[in-house]
Design a protein around this motif. Sequence first.
Motif, PDB file in Angstrom:
ATOM      1  N   GLN A   1       0.542  -1.285  -0.205  1.00 15.48           N
ATOM      2  CA  GLN A   1       0.315   0.154   0.532  1.00 15.48           C
ATOM      3  C   GLN A   1       0.905   1.470   0.034  1.00 15.48           C
ATOM      4  O   GLN A   1       1.729   1.452   0.961  1.00 15.48           O
ATOM      5  N   VAL A   2       0.556   1.968  -1.351  1.00  8.16           N
ATOM      6  CA  VAL A   2       1.070   3.021  -1.068  1.00  8.16           C
ATOM      7  C   VAL A   2       0.802   4.226   0.096  1.00  8.16           C
ATOM      8  O   VAL A   2      -0.254   4.318  -0.607  1.00  8.16           O
ATOM      9  N   GLN A   3       0.920   5.194   0.708  1.00  6.41           N
ATOM     10  CA  GLN A   3       1.080   6.307   1.574  1.00  6.41           C
ATOM     11  C   GLN A   3       1.346   7.457   1.121  1.00  6.41           C
ATOM     12  O   GLN A   3       3.450   7.470   1.247  1.00  6.41           O
ATOM     13  N   LEU A   4       1.265   8.342   1.094  1.00  2.91           N
ATOM     14  CA  LEU A   4       1.477   9.996   0.818  1.00  2.91           C
ATOM     15  C   LEU A   4       1.207  10.852   2.098  1.00  2.91           C
ATOM     16  O   LEU A   4      -0.201  11.094   1.841  1.00  2.91           O
ATOM     17  N   VAL A   5       2.513  11.757   2.863  1.00  2.00           N
ATOM     18  CA  VAL A   5       2.178  12.529   3.615  1.00  2.00           C
ATOM     19  C   VAL A   5       2.111  14.013   2.713  1.00  2.00           C
ATOM     20  O   VAL A   5       3.407  14.144   2.727  1.00  2.00           O
ATOM     21  N   GLU A   6       1.206  14.688   2.778  1.00  2.00           N
ATOM     22  CA  GLU A   6       1.420  15.918   1.813  1.00  2.00           C
ATOM     23  C   GLU A   6       1.673  17.044   3.611  1.00  2.00           C
ATOM     24  O   GLU A   6       1.159  17.052   5.074  1.00  2.00           O
ATOM     25  N   SER A   7       2.550  18.118   3.233  1.00  5.96           N
ATOM     26  CA  SER A   7       2.894  19.028   4.544  1.00  5.96           C
ATOM     27  C   SER A   7       2.942  19.841   3.935  1.00  5.96           C
ATOM     28  O   SER A   7       3.650  20.860   2.938  1.00  5.96           O
ATOM     29  N   GLY A   8       3.665  21.158   4.886  1.00  6.84           N
ATOM     30  CA  GLY A   8       3.414  22.398   4.361  1.00  6.84           C
ATOM     31  C   GLY A   8       2.789  23.812   3.945  1.00  6.84           C
ATOM     32  O   GLY A   8       2.841  24.528   4.232  1.00  6.84           O
ATOM     33  N   GLY A   9       1.344  23.404   4.098  1.00  6.23           N
ATOM     34  CA  GLY A   9       0.119  24.110   4.118  1.00  6.23           C
ATOM     35  C   GLY A   9       0.080  25.003   5.408  1.00  6.23           C
ATOM     36  O   GLY A   9       0.864  24.764   6.196  1.00  6.23           O
ATOM     37  N   GLY A  10      -0.439  25.949   5.242  1.00  2.00           N
ATOM     38  CA  GLY A  10      -1.003  27.155   6.434  1.00  2.00           C
ATOM     39  C   GLY A  10      -1.571  28.531   5.379  1.00  2.00           C
ATOM     40  O   GLY A  10      -2.224  28.290   4.618  1.00  2.00           O
ATOM     41  N   LEU A  11      -1.645  29.396   6.221  1.00  3.37           N
ATOM     42  CA  LEU A  11      -1.794  30.744   6.116  1.00  3.37           C
ATOM     43  C   LEU A  11      -1.195  31.338   5.541  1.00  3.37           C
ATOM     44  O   LEU A  11      -0.186  31.687   6.045  1.00  3.37           O
ATOM     45  N   VAL A  12      -1.471  31.914   4.900  1.00  2.44           N
ATOM     46  CA  VAL A  12      -0.023  33.348   4.005  1.00  2.44           C
ATOM     47  C   VAL A  12      -1.414  34.073   3.220  1.00  2.44           C
ATOM     48  O   VAL A  12      -1.978  34.175   2.783  1.00  2.44           O
ATOM     49  N   GLN A  13      -0.960  35.423   3.544  1.00  2.00           N
ATOM     50  CA  GLN A  13      -0.996  36.872   3.089  1.00  2.00           C
ATOM     51  C   GLN A  13      -0.982  36.354   1.306  1.00  2.00           C
ATOM     52  O   GLN A  13       0.313  36.389   0.549  1.00  2.00           O
ATOM     53  N   PRO A  14      -2.198  36.914   0.775  1.00  2.00           N
ATOM     54  CA  PRO A  14      -0.784  37.101  -0.996  1.00  2.00           C
ATOM     55  C   PRO A  14      -0.549  37.530  -1.216  1.00  2.00           C
ATOM     56  O   PRO A  14       0.383  38.474  -0.811  1.00  2.00           O
ATOM     57  N   GLY A  15       0.376  37.434  -2.091  1.00  2.00           N
ATOM     58  CA  GLY A  15       1.644  37.757  -2.428  1.00  2.00           C
ATOM     59  C   GLY A  15       2.514  36.707  -2.180  1.00  2.00           C
ATOM     60  O   GLY A  15       3.762  36.834  -2.318  1.00  2.00           O
ATOM     61  N   GLY A  16       2.024  36.343  -1.093  1.00  2.00           N
ATOM     62  CA  GLY A  16       3.427  35.471  -0.043  1.00  2.00           C
ATOM     63  C   GLY A  16       3.714  34.402  -1.066  1.00  2.00           C
ATOM     64  O   GLY A  16       3.625  33.774  -2.029  1.00  2.00           O
TER      65      GLY A  16
END
Length: 115
Positions: free
Chosen positions: A1-16
């Motif tokens: 079974q392949v597992q994929l784990v995303e990270s790095g998301g969040g809240l950012v201001q426009p232009g960021g």
Amino acid sequence: QVQLVESGGGLVQPGGSLKLSCAASRSGFTISTMGWYRQAPGKQRELVATINPGNITNYANSVKGRFTISRDNAKSTLYLQMNSLKPEDTAVYYCKQTLVTTDYWGQGTQVTVSS
């Protein structure tokens, strides 16, 4: 079974900027086409970018020139560098691995662009 784990998301201001990562836990990464997709509230999931085993990339018109997809085969990790972010980039971002004829999806990471 392949597992994929995303990270790095969040809240950012426009232009960021934000950089997403997707760690794959199984072998076969080097022969897989990898991709980032996103789904905004009330909308269908859409392609953001893909990268094949030969490092050929493809981007949605809406992100061309702002986003960069890349892969590190030694780390079995996919990346998405997102610059000049806009409120319309707000969505859950998903990683997809296509191994032979089978697609595997991660659980998604939320990206919110707001002032």
